[in-house]
Motif scaffolding. Sequence first.
Motif, PDB file in Angstrom:
ATOM      1  N   TYR A  16      14.950 -33.324 -15.232  1.00  0.00           N
ATOM      2  CA  TYR A  16      14.416 -32.146 -15.933  1.00  0.00           C
ATOM      3  C   TYR A  16      13.597 -32.562 -17.158  1.00  0.00           C
ATOM      4  O   TYR A  16      12.768 -33.468 -17.058  1.00  0.00           O
ATOM      5  CB  TYR A  16      15.563 -31.195 -16.333  1.00  0.00           C
ATOM      6  N   GLN A  66      26.224 -29.966  -6.593  1.00  0.00           N
ATOM      7  CA  GLN A  66      25.311 -29.234  -7.488  1.00  0.00           C
ATOM      8  C   GLN A  66      23.868 -29.728  -7.319  1.00  0.00           C
ATOM      9  O   GLN A  66      23.434 -29.972  -6.214  1.00  0.00           O
ATOM     10  CB  GLN A  66      25.812 -29.317  -8.932  1.00  0.00           C
ATOM     11  N   SER A  67      23.165 -29.909  -8.442  1.00  0.00           N
ATOM     12  CA  SER A  67      21.728 -30.195  -8.321  1.00  0.00           C
ATOM     13  C   SER A  67      21.411 -31.567  -7.744  1.00  0.00           C
ATOM     14  O   SER A  67      20.250 -31.829  -7.428  1.00  0.00           O
ATOM     15  CB  SER A  67      21.050 -30.065  -9.681  1.00  0.00           C
ATOM     16  N   LYS A  99      19.366 -31.510  -4.621  1.00  0.00           N
ATOM     17  CA  LYS A  99      17.958 -31.086  -4.547  1.00  0.00           C
ATOM     18  C   LYS A  99      17.040 -32.093  -3.863  1.00  0.00           C
ATOM     19  O   LYS A  99      16.152 -31.694  -3.094  1.00  0.00           O
ATOM     20  CB  LYS A  99      17.442 -30.729  -5.945  1.00  0.00           C
ATOM     21  N   SER A 106      22.929 -33.515 -12.324  1.00  0.00           N
ATOM     22  CA  SER A 106      23.492 -32.230 -11.887  1.00  0.00           C
ATOM     23  C   SER A 106      24.557 -31.755 -12.862  1.00  0.00           C
ATOM     24  O   SER A 106      25.129 -32.559 -13.609  1.00  0.00           O
ATOM     25  CB  SER A 106      24.123 -32.360 -10.501  1.00  0.00           C
ATOM     26  N   VAL A 107      24.849 -30.444 -12.807  1.00  0.00           N
ATOM     27  CA  VAL A 107      25.826 -29.881 -13.748  1.00  0.00           C
ATOM     28  C   VAL A 107      27.264 -30.293 -13.466  1.00  0.00           C
ATOM     29  O   VAL A 107      28.133 -30.092 -14.319  1.00  0.00           O
ATOM     30  CB  VAL A 107      25.764 -28.331 -13.841  1.00  0.00           C
ATOM     31  N   PHE A 141      16.422 -26.743 -16.356  1.00  0.00           N
ATOM     32  CA  PHE A 141      16.478 -26.669 -14.892  1.00  0.00           C
ATOM     33  C   PHE A 141      16.346 -25.271 -14.340  1.00  0.00           C
ATOM     34  O   PHE A 141      15.905 -25.082 -13.211  1.00  0.00           O
ATOM     35  CB  PHE A 141      17.777 -27.319 -14.384  1.00  0.00           C
ATOM     36  N   ASN A 169      15.527 -25.422 -10.355  1.00  0.00           N
ATOM     37  CA  ASN A 169      16.161 -24.436  -9.493  1.00  0.00           C
ATOM     38  C   ASN A 169      15.174 -23.642  -8.652  1.00  0.00           C
ATOM     39  O   ASN A 169      15.413 -23.400  -7.468  1.00  0.00           O
ATOM     40  CB  ASN A 169      17.025 -23.486 -10.321  1.00  0.00           C
ATOM     41  N   ASN A 193      19.259 -17.613 -11.042  1.00  0.00           N
ATOM     42  CA  ASN A 193      18.747 -17.971  -9.719  1.00  0.00           C
ATOM     43  C   ASN A 193      18.262 -16.730  -8.967  1.00  0.00           C
ATOM     44  O   ASN A 193      17.234 -16.765  -8.289  1.00  0.00           O
ATOM     45  CB  ASN A 193      19.814 -18.721  -8.920  1.00  0.00           C
ATOM     46  N   TYR A 249      21.076 -21.595  -1.170  1.00  0.00           N
ATOM     47  CA  TYR A 249      21.026 -22.623  -2.217  1.00  0.00           C
ATOM     48  C   TYR A 249      22.417 -22.833  -2.844  1.00  0.00           C
ATOM     49  O   TYR A 249      22.854 -23.977  -3.058  1.00  0.00           O
ATOM     50  CB  TYR A 249      20.001 -22.200  -3.273  1.00  0.00           C
ATOM     51  N   CYS A 252      24.666 -26.295  -3.076  1.00  0.00           N
ATOM     52  CA  CYS A 252      25.196 -26.848  -4.344  1.00  0.00           C
ATOM     53  C   CYS A 252      26.707 -27.024  -4.295  1.00  0.00           C
ATOM     54  O   CYS A 252      27.262 -27.866  -5.003  1.00  0.00           O
ATOM     55  CB  CYS A 252      24.862 -25.925  -5.510  1.00  0.00           C
ATOM     56  N   GLU A 258      28.866 -19.112  -7.403  1.00  0.00           N
ATOM     57  CA  GLU A 258      27.466 -19.396  -7.760  1.00  0.00           C
ATOM     58  C   GLU A 258      26.534 -18.335  -7.194  1.00  0.00           C
ATOM     59  O   GLU A 258      25.533 -17.981  -7.799  1.00  0.00           O
ATOM     60  CB  GLU A 258      27.065 -20.781  -7.282  1.00  0.00           C
TER      61      GLU A 258
HETATM   62  N1  GLN Z   1      24.158 -24.656  -8.887  1.00  0.00           N
HETATM   63  C1  GLN Z   1      23.664 -24.923 -10.197  1.00  0.00           C
HETATM   64  C2  GLN Z   1      22.735 -23.816 -10.623  1.00  0.00           C
HETATM   65  O1  GLN Z   1      21.877 -23.430  -9.873  1.00  0.00           O
HETATM   66  C3  GLN Z   1      22.993 -26.248 -10.200  1.00  0.00           C
HETATM   67  C4  GLN Z   1      22.292 -26.567 -11.459  1.00  0.00           C
HETATM   68  C5  GLN Z   1      22.361 -28.025 -11.829  1.00  0.00           C
HETATM   69  O2  GLN Z   1      23.162 -28.794 -11.305  1.00  0.00           O
HETATM   70  N2  GLN Z   1      21.563 -28.413 -12.806  1.00  0.00           N
HETATM   71  O3  GLN Z   1      22.852 -23.293 -11.704  1.00  0.00           O
END
Ligand code: GLN
Length: 310
Positions: free
Chosen positions: A243, A66-67, A70, A260-261, A98, A116, A167, A191, A195, A160
């Motif tokens: 964030y 996930q994030s 980044k 990350s989520v 985010f 994002n 997004n 993207y 993730c 996703e």
């Molecule tokens: N893939 C997730 C999203 O874009 C990642 C977000 C995150 O981890 N904060 O919603």
Amino acid sequence: MISPPDAATPDLDALRSRLLPERGGQVDDSIPQLADADPDFCALSLVLPDGSVRSSRQADVPFSVQSAVKPFLFALALLDTDGAALDRVGIEPTGESFDALKLESGTGRPPNPMVNAGALLTASLVEGADAEARMVRIARGLAAFAGRELDVDEDVAHNEHLLGDRNHALAHLMRAEGTLEPTADDAVAVYARACATLVDAETLAVMGATLALGGVNPRSGERVVPERVARDVVSVMATCGVYDGSGRWMRAVGIPAKSSVSGAIVLSVPGRIGGAVVSPPLDEQGTSVRGRLASEALSDDLALHSFRSG
Ligand code: GLN
């Protein structure tokens, strides 16, 4: 008390056991695969400059990055554009969530590479003539940070791409501003796939260590990015990585990090240590509750806070 990082074995299992009774936070429910995560999954890993690894139980259990991807997307964009990515994305914290539908006023650029909008853009700046080629480039770059090939969870990538309405909205906004070159759909697909890359705590700790150690992977010995790129990325993790919780994180933990989520947090202490802590339940800013507590404990016990005076 955990032993200092140069001691034989910091007791990460003892820390993990202390964290498990903590029941705060909610597992992300944006896609079924994340909603199904085991709320009691918890793993910690640290990687030292000599490449040695200290891990708790479950540090080999895979999850989608996930994030936490980044910082590495930003690094690859800086590398592939010879630094020109810095003209295309801001580096200021937003104080917002985010996926806020907001671009930098005046320029239409994404505010920073850790939200994002910014990651959609940096993923579009890596080398590659089309979406497919950029996906291949990102997979190769992430493998170099990790020191091994990484699989992608195809269901997570698919969902996703399909369900990431915000997004898609962000990508369309950037297209409207003229700051995103590929189509919105291609940008989201690339993207989303990044993730959905599968890591485990140990692998993510190696990736964090590679940034912490000036761009050289301490396990493989490979120089993945120049020192300057690693420094730029870690700087932005420090100011924007958590964030709208970045200020509180820096005061309490004091370690450049990216949340990350999936509940993973990657940690990069320049010159000293890379780490990863993961546990799915998240606080309001999308930061793992146990991950934050683990990071605070590690920061205190191993004297890792950036602004400690001794
Ligand atoms: N893939 C997730 C999203 O874009 C990642 C977000 C995150 O981890 N904060 O919603």
